[in-house]
Every structure is written in structure tokens, then in C-alpha cells.
Design a protein around this motif. Structure first.
Motif, PDB file in Angstrom:
ATOM      1  N   TRP A 164      -3.398   5.516   7.068  1.00 28.53           N
ATOM      2  CA  TRP A 164      -4.297   4.359   7.019  1.00 28.53           C
ATOM      3  C   TRP A 164      -5.124   4.352   5.740  1.00 28.53           C
ATOM      4  O   TRP A 164      -5.276   3.304   5.108  1.00 28.53           O
ATOM      5  CB  TRP A 164      -5.200   4.365   8.244  1.00 28.53           C
ATOM      6  N   ASP A 165      -5.637   5.495   5.356  1.00 25.65           N
ATOM      7  CA  ASP A 165      -6.410   5.587   4.115  1.00 25.65           C
ATOM      8  C   ASP A 165      -5.556   5.223   2.906  1.00 25.65           C
ATOM      9  O   ASP A 165      -6.026   4.550   1.978  1.00 25.65           O
ATOM     10  CB  ASP A 165      -6.977   6.999   3.947  1.00 25.65           C
TER      11      ASP A 165
ATOM     12  N   ARG B  24      -6.648   2.522  -2.326  1.00 21.58           N
ATOM     13  CA  ARG B  24      -5.723   2.973  -3.362  1.00 21.58           C
ATOM     14  C   ARG B  24      -6.459   3.952  -4.281  1.00 21.58           C
ATOM     15  O   ARG B  24      -7.178   3.567  -5.201  1.00 21.58           O
ATOM     16  CB  ARG B  24      -5.209   1.779  -4.169  1.00 21.58           C
ATOM     17  N   LYS B  25      -6.277   5.280  -4.039  1.00 19.82           N
ATOM     18  CA  LYS B  25      -6.955   6.315  -4.814  1.00 19.82           C
ATOM     19  C   LYS B  25      -5.996   7.116  -5.690  1.00 19.82           C
ATOM     20  O   LYS B  25      -6.387   8.089  -6.318  1.00 19.82           O
ATOM     21  CB  LYS B  25      -7.696   7.273  -3.871  1.00 19.82           C
ATOM     22  N   HIS B  26      -4.700   6.702  -5.716  1.00 18.99           N
ATOM     23  CA  HIS B  26      -3.698   7.363  -6.555  1.00 18.99           C
ATOM     24  C   HIS B  26      -3.593   8.857  -6.247  1.00 18.99           C
ATOM     25  O   HIS B  26      -3.568   9.689  -7.150  1.00 18.99           O
ATOM     26  CB  HIS B  26      -4.012   7.136  -8.042  1.00 18.99           C
TER      27      HIS B  26
ATOM     28  N   THR C 298       1.268   8.224  -3.067  1.00 18.17           N
ATOM     29  CA  THR C 298       2.582   8.097  -3.695  1.00 18.17           C
ATOM     30  C   THR C 298       3.694   8.220  -2.668  1.00 18.17           C
ATOM     31  O   THR C 298       4.682   7.468  -2.695  1.00 18.17           O
ATOM     32  CB  THR C 298       2.757   9.173  -4.778  1.00 18.17           C
ATOM     33  N   ILE C 299       3.537   9.158  -1.739  1.00 17.22           N
ATOM     34  CA  ILE C 299       4.534   9.356  -0.688  1.00 17.22           C
ATOM     35  C   ILE C 299       4.645   8.110   0.179  1.00 17.22           C
ATOM     36  O   ILE C 299       5.759   7.658   0.503  1.00 17.22           O
ATOM     37  CB  ILE C 299       4.169  10.583   0.172  1.00 17.22           C
ATOM     38  N   VAL C 300       3.500   7.535   0.536  1.00 15.26           N
ATOM     39  CA  VAL C 300       3.502   6.382   1.444  1.00 15.26           C
ATOM     40  C   VAL C 300       4.020   5.138   0.746  1.00 15.26           C
ATOM     41  O   VAL C 300       4.946   4.460   1.235  1.00 15.26           O
ATOM     42  CB  VAL C 300       2.091   6.137   2.010  1.00 15.26           C
TER      43      VAL C 300
END
Length: 346
Positions: free
Chosen positions: A51-52, A57-59, A64-66
């Protein structure tokens, strides 16, 4: 009074409650499988972490996986499964046989031939792969349709026989291309078994752009299928143009198959098994079977792909291989229950 009305309604619609319950189960199943696909893998993620990643979007590595790996793959798997299941439902309606699928008249092999040609011979034109796969499936279907035409039109038997011959020719052509370009075959071999690994968000967007309109178009196939299932003579007596309907249904099936094959490769058994299971549960009404098959096909393919990439870690199996292991025995069961080769009679 209300109870009497409900009782009459239940008698008129013996599958009503079962269909409502099945719809609820399918929606929950599809959502659950979608979530399970995103949180499951070599790196386990919690629902809070997912969910986060989706909201903020914190890179981070998890993001990246999600966003780059699991979400595109899940979307692609869902749309591919829906397209194949609906294509199978339509083809079974055209053939009036629950054991038919797009491969029976060469739609799948024609789409695969064009996709292999683009991938191996013209790799610089990969952007047109979905359109090319549809064109390949459509041309193959039209060749089968034209060769099976006689003075009074077509028949299911002729279509099937011509389809078997065209499948053989297309398969030989595909093998010839792979032999002539043997140095490039490695890139297409996994695709031949059916894979959706490596799916990108661009592919997911492209598939949504083609797949969603194709699925919406398939809703127009419900009425022609219901009439064709009555038989050609009865449909004509009701004023229905049988040949135009059959042509339209084959085109829609070719479109959906080409869309799916262009991304996933030769994924089998979804178009054959899923509509049959749905019919066993909710009856034979195409108004219910077609949308329910779409939901079940999308959920089942995503689940199979998730199992293929997580249960055998660090080895990742092609989703087509898993579907063959699951679908093959079920197909034999269907064949046995319907009386062997007699199941293929229309």
C-alpha cells in the motif's frame, strides 16, 4: 405476496442464486489473487508495504519490485487470461462444442506465426506485435473459413478438418523460420511455452489499450452465440444470418487470441478449460458464461503465474507449463465424462 413473487422467480431461474453466489466468489477470488500476486515472490511484502508503495512514491527497492515487476506482470496476466477465456467461450459457441478452443481452427497458431516472424525476423518492429498477431490469427481464420466454404455455406465439420490441415502447415512454417534463423531462436523459445515474465508497464498499458476494447466488443457476440447454439436451420428460421454471425464471432475470437498471444506466447488450456468449468457451475446461458469466464480466466492465469514464479524459487517455470500440468488431466477428465471421441461431435 413478496415471498410468492420470489418463489416464482426462483422457479423461473433455477440457477439464479448459484449465479449470484458464483459472481461474488469470482470477484473476491480475482481481487485476492491480484493481491497475492503482488505480495508474493522471492521478496515477501506485506499489505502495508504494498500500500505504501502504491500510494507514496519514495523510489525504494520495494517500490521498484511493485511498480516495475509485479504490478505490470499481474495486469498482463489478468488481461491475457480474460482474452483467452472469452475467445474460448466464443469458439465453443461457434462450434457448438464445449471442447473447442481458438487453436482448433488455427487462430492461435496463425497469431503465433506472425508473432514469431516479427520477433525473429523483424525485431526492430516489436511495437506492432499485438496488431501483427491479430492479423496473423485473422488471416489464418479467414483462410480456414474460405477453404471450408461450399455452395450452401460452411459447416462445423469442414471448418474443423480444414483447421487441422492449416494448423499443420502453419506449424511447419514456424519451424522453418526458427531453423533459418537458428541464431535468434533463443529469444523466442520461452515464449513458445507461454510466459508473461518480464512484462513491463508499457506492455500492460498497450495490452489494456487493445484488450479492454476487445473484451467489450465480445459482449456483442452473446446474442449470435445463443442463436447459433440452436443450430443453423433453427437460427435461419428465426431470421438470423448464420454465415455473417459465424464470420463476426471468428473475427472477435481472432482479435482476442492475437492480443493474448502477442504478449504471453502459446498459453494453452485457458480457453478450453475455463468456459467448461463455468458452464458446469452456472449453466449454459452465454449471457452469464462469457463474463464469468472472463473473470475466472483472468484470476486463474494470474494464480498459475504466481505459483510458477514463487513455489519453485529460485527456478521460475513458464506459466504455460504449469497450465499444461493442470489443464491436461482436466481435459482428459472432460473427454472421459463426455464419452471419449464422441465428445467432439457437434
Amino acid at each position: 405476496m413478496d415471498r410468492q413473487v420470489m418463489a416464482v422467480g426462483a422457479k423461473r431461474h433455477p440457477y439464479y442464486r448459484r449465479r449470484v453466489l458464483t459472481l461474488m466468489v469470482l470477484l473476491v477470488f480475482l481481487f485476492s489473487v491480484f493481491v497475492y500476486s503482488i505480495i508474493t515472490g522471492s521478496v515477501k511484502l506485506s499489505l502495508v508495504q504494498v500500500w505504501d508503495c502504491l500510494i507514496e512514491r519514495k523510489h525504494t527497492p520495494n517500490e521498484t519490485i511493485v511498480w516495475d515487476l509485479r504490478l505490470p506482470r499481474t495486469i498482463v496476466g489478468m488481461i491475457v487470461g480474460m482474452c483467452l477465456a472469452v475467445a474460448g467461450t466464443i469458439m465453443q459457441g461457434v462450434m457448438r462444442n464445449p471442447l473447442a478452443d481458438p487453436g482448433i481452427i488455427g487462430v492461435s497458431s496463425g497469431a503465433a506465426l506472425m508473432a514469431v516472424t516479427i520477433t525473429i525476423v523483424f525485431p526492430e518492429h516489436l511495437a506492432v506485435l499485438p496488431i501483427a498477431a491479430f492479423v496473423g490469427g485473422f488471416i489464418t481464420a479467414m483462410i480456414v473459413y474460405a477453404l471450408s466454404w461450399q455452395a450452401k455455406g460452411t459447416s462445423i465439420g469442414r471448418i474443423v478438418l480444414v483447421g487441422v490441415a492449416i494448423n499443420a502447415v502453419v506449424g511447419a512454417t514456424m519451424s522453418a523460420i526458427m531453423l533459418l534463423y537458428s541464431d535468434r531462436v533463443e529469444a523466442v523459445l520461452p515464449w513458445m511455452t507461454g510466459v508473461i515474465s518480464g512484462a513491463t508497464m508499457e506492455q500492460a498499458k498497450l495490452l489494456l489499450m487493445y484488450g479492454v476494447p476487445g473484451l467489450l466488443l465480445s459482449l456483442l457476440a452473446i446474442k449470435p452465440i445463443r442463436l447459433l447454439r440452436l443450430g443453423d436451420d433453427m437460427a435461419k428460421l428465426l431470421g438470423h444470418h448464420v454465415e455473417w454471425s459465424r464470420f463476426f464471432l471468428i473475427v472477435v475470437s481472432a482479435l482476442l487470441t492475437g492480443i493474448a498471444v502477442s504478449v504471453s506466447g502459446m498459453v494453452g488450456f485457458i480457453g478450453l478449460v475455463i468456459p467448461h468449468i463455468v458452464r458446469m457451475i452456472v449453466g449454459d446461458d452465454e449471457r452469464v458464461v462469457l463474463p464469468f469466464s472472463a473473470l475466472a480466466g483472468g484470476a486463474f492465469l494470474v494464480l498459475a503465474d504466481t505459483l510458477a514464479r514463487s513455489w519453485f524459487d529460485p527456478v521460475e517455470l513458464p506459466v504455460g507449463l504449469v497450465l499444461s500440468f493442470l489443464g491436461g488431466p482436466f481435459f482428459l477428465y472432460i473427454l472421459y465424462k463426455r464419452g471419449g471421441l464422441g465428445a467432439f461431435r457437434s
